[in-house]
Design an enzyme around this catalytic site. Structure first.
Site, PDB file in Angstrom:
ATOM      1  N   PHE A 187      14.123  -8.691   2.955  1.00 28.42           N
ATOM      2  CA  PHE A 187      15.180  -8.670   3.967  1.00 28.42           C
ATOM      3  C   PHE A 187      14.660  -8.941   5.365  1.00 28.42           C
ATOM      4  CE2 PHE A 187      13.652  -4.410   4.765  1.00 28.42           C
ATOM      5  CZ  PHE A 187      14.111  -4.046   6.020  1.00 28.42           C
ATOM      6  N   LYS A 188      13.365  -8.765   5.573  1.00 25.19           N
ATOM      7  CA  LYS A 188      12.810  -9.010   6.906  1.00 25.19           C
ATOM      8  C   LYS A 188      13.007 -10.470   7.340  1.00 25.19           C
ATOM      9  CE  LYS A 188      11.289  -4.772   6.795  1.00 25.19           C
ATOM     10  NZ  LYS A 188       9.961  -4.247   6.834  1.00 25.19           N
ATOM     11  N   ASP A 189      13.153 -11.377   6.361  1.00 24.48           N
ATOM     12  CA  ASP A 189      13.397 -12.784   6.697  1.00 24.48           C
ATOM     13  C   ASP A 189      14.691 -12.975   7.476  1.00 24.48           C
ATOM     14  OD1 ASP A 189      11.125 -13.964   5.454  1.00 24.48           O
ATOM     15  OD2 ASP A 189      12.094 -13.815   3.508  1.00 24.48           O
TER      16      ASP A 189
END
Length: 494
Positions: free
Chosen positions: A111-113
């Protein structure tokens, strides 16, 4: 009027959105927060017809007021393109009554993307707007996912370099391989002998060192952060909760204005804080369920009002949540303290000095929309197995923690519930396959397990995994937690 940003620890410093993004951390050690949380200014029913990129613009324009429409749209289009393997960017998948918001379709399958794909664009635009001539050094601690996503985002971006610290024995084998094989002349990866909290503390100390900042400035460098303490990380995360609501409307799962629940696997508190900000913007979210693994410092906080990091640090199968100091909680503390910077500073200093603090009963009353839950290691594995056997859907360990909390706390409410699915199961293949059938898969190599997961799930092996099968190790620096600043000085030639 553009929203200005202020520190959680003082009343003096006010900066523009672009200045807050560049600084990362306020000079007094506090976190930047918007002076007011803006209200969504489009009708809720409109959300069902917007693409992810259009939703991003409608949300982010409210927070990043000193960006022109042209600048912001260029950042969004540059970030959310074919590097994501689905057109929706963040698909909403219904399984066994829950709606899994898949946030892992970007370049590094976590999810950091979602935020780190756009942060380099926001950062370089901010530097241009503020006449910055120094090279921006992104200094980041990671519990596994932020590091790779930041490295991928900033690799070979002109005018920047990046240094990532990670706990040497505290991430999954695939997370480590993703980082240490990262290409880019401006990328640096360092394993530390210590845990994530040690890495995060070391990074904060460097940010707060005036002496180091002066020496860096003399050499033409200045620090900024890609951690979720940077407001440029937090604002893009608000977008996907707004988008998820639009998708529920589009799929006719809810009526306009109907309230939903949100469950988020939580470590550093940025992801669930973004959902809280979305709620405060007017998105109809009823309850926010904060899901913890065995490092359940946040579960205990929501239950008792006392934050106590003085406990055993447990390495789990969901390493991105192996955190005892949840930095972004400071932004929530500031809000429930009535935006009292002095009170916030006092509590944060108590956490630093004594390892704990306790909020007042009045502050605790303002947490009514939060509820904590947690999953043990065995419950996490059991949830992966159960959901797979029931639906053929395979989730990663972090999502499984949230899923367990969904079944325990939210499923019976009757409200539609969005579960933040924060990583691809391919990122934690061994833990996932062990959960499904440990005896069968125990002797397989990591990449044999990747192929077996592909066979079981029918989901294509992501490019992020394929490219590290044979990639050479390019970063092999390891240091003690006490040597972090010396290592940065050596990298930068100070």
């Amino acid at each position: 009027m553009s929203i200005m940003y202020k520190s959680t620890r003082s009343k003096t410093e006010k900066v523009t959105a672009s200045q807050a993004i560049l600084k990362g951390l306020a000079d007094d050690g506090g976190l930047f927060v918007p002076e007011t949380i803006p209200a969504l200014d489009i009708p809720l029913e409109t959300l069902s017809s917007l693409s992810y990129q259009e939703t991003a613009y409608e949300v982010m324009k409210l927070f990043l007021g000193d960006f022109t429409e042209e600048e912001l749209k260029a950042c969004i289009q540059g970030a959310y393109d074919e590097k994501f393997d689905t057109e929706e960017i963040a698909p909403l998948v219904k399984k066994d009554g829950a709606f899994y918001l898949e946030l892992f379709h970007g370049k590094t399958i976590a999810f950091k993307d979602m935020a780190l794909s756009i942060l380099p664009y926001l950062m370089t635009t901010s530097a241009r707007k503020n006449g910055v001539k120094n090279e921006i050094v992104i200094l980041t601690a990671t519990s596994g996912d932020t590091g790779k996503a930041a490295l991928a985002g900033f690799a070979d971006v002109p005018g920047t370099s990046i240094i990532v610290f990670y706990p040497k024995n505290g991430v999954s084998p695939i997370q480590e391989k993703q980082m240490v094989t990262q290409k880019g002349k401006n990328t640096n990866v360092v394993g530390i002998i210590g845990n994530f909290d040690d890495a995060q503390t070391g990074v904060k100390q460097m940010f707060n060192s005036r002496e180091l900042a002066e020496r860096m400035n003399e050499k033409g460098y200045q620090f900024s952060s890609a951690n979720s303490i940077n407001i440029g990380r937090l604002v893009p995360q608000i977008v996907y909760y707004v988008y998820a609501y639009g998708q529920l409307l589009k799929q006719r799962e809810i009526t306009c204005g109907e309230a939903i629940h949100v469950v988020v696997p939580t470590g550093n508190f940025g992801n669930i804080l973004a959902a809280y900000y979305a709620k405060n913007m007017g998105l109809p979210i009823d309850m926010l369920f904060c899901a913890s693994n065995e490092n359940k410092v946040l579960f205990d906080f929501f239950k008792t009002g006392k934050y106590d990091r003085k406990r055993e640090f447990i390495l789990t199968s969901s390493p991105s949540m192996d955190i005892l100091i949840s930095s972004n909680l400071e932004r929530l503390i500031y809000r429930i303290a009535g935006e009292d910077a002095e009170k916030t500073r006092e509590l944060m200093e108590a956490l630093s000095a004594q390892g704990e603090y306790e909020i007042t009963p009045e502050m605790k009353n303002k947490l009514e929309c939060f509820q904590g839950g947690f999953a043990t290691e065995s419950e996490t594995a059991e949830t992966i197995r159960k959901v797979y056997e029931t639906t053929d859907y395979i989730m990663d360990t972090h999502t499984a923690v949230a899923s367990k909390v969904y079944y325990e706390k939210a499923a019976a409410s009757g409200k539609k519930t969005v579960v933040a699915s924060t990583a691809s199961p391919y990122k934690f293949t061994r833990s996932v396959m062990d959960a499904i059938d440990k005896k069968k898969y125990d002797s397989m190599t990591d990449f044999a397990l990747v192929d077996e997961l592909n066979h079981l799930s029918g989901v294509k092996v992501p490019e992020a995994i394929e490219e590290i099968r044979t990639a050479p190790v390019l970063h092999d620096t390891v240091c003690d937690k006490s040597e972090m600043q010396a290592t940065v000085e050596k990298i930068l030639g100070l």
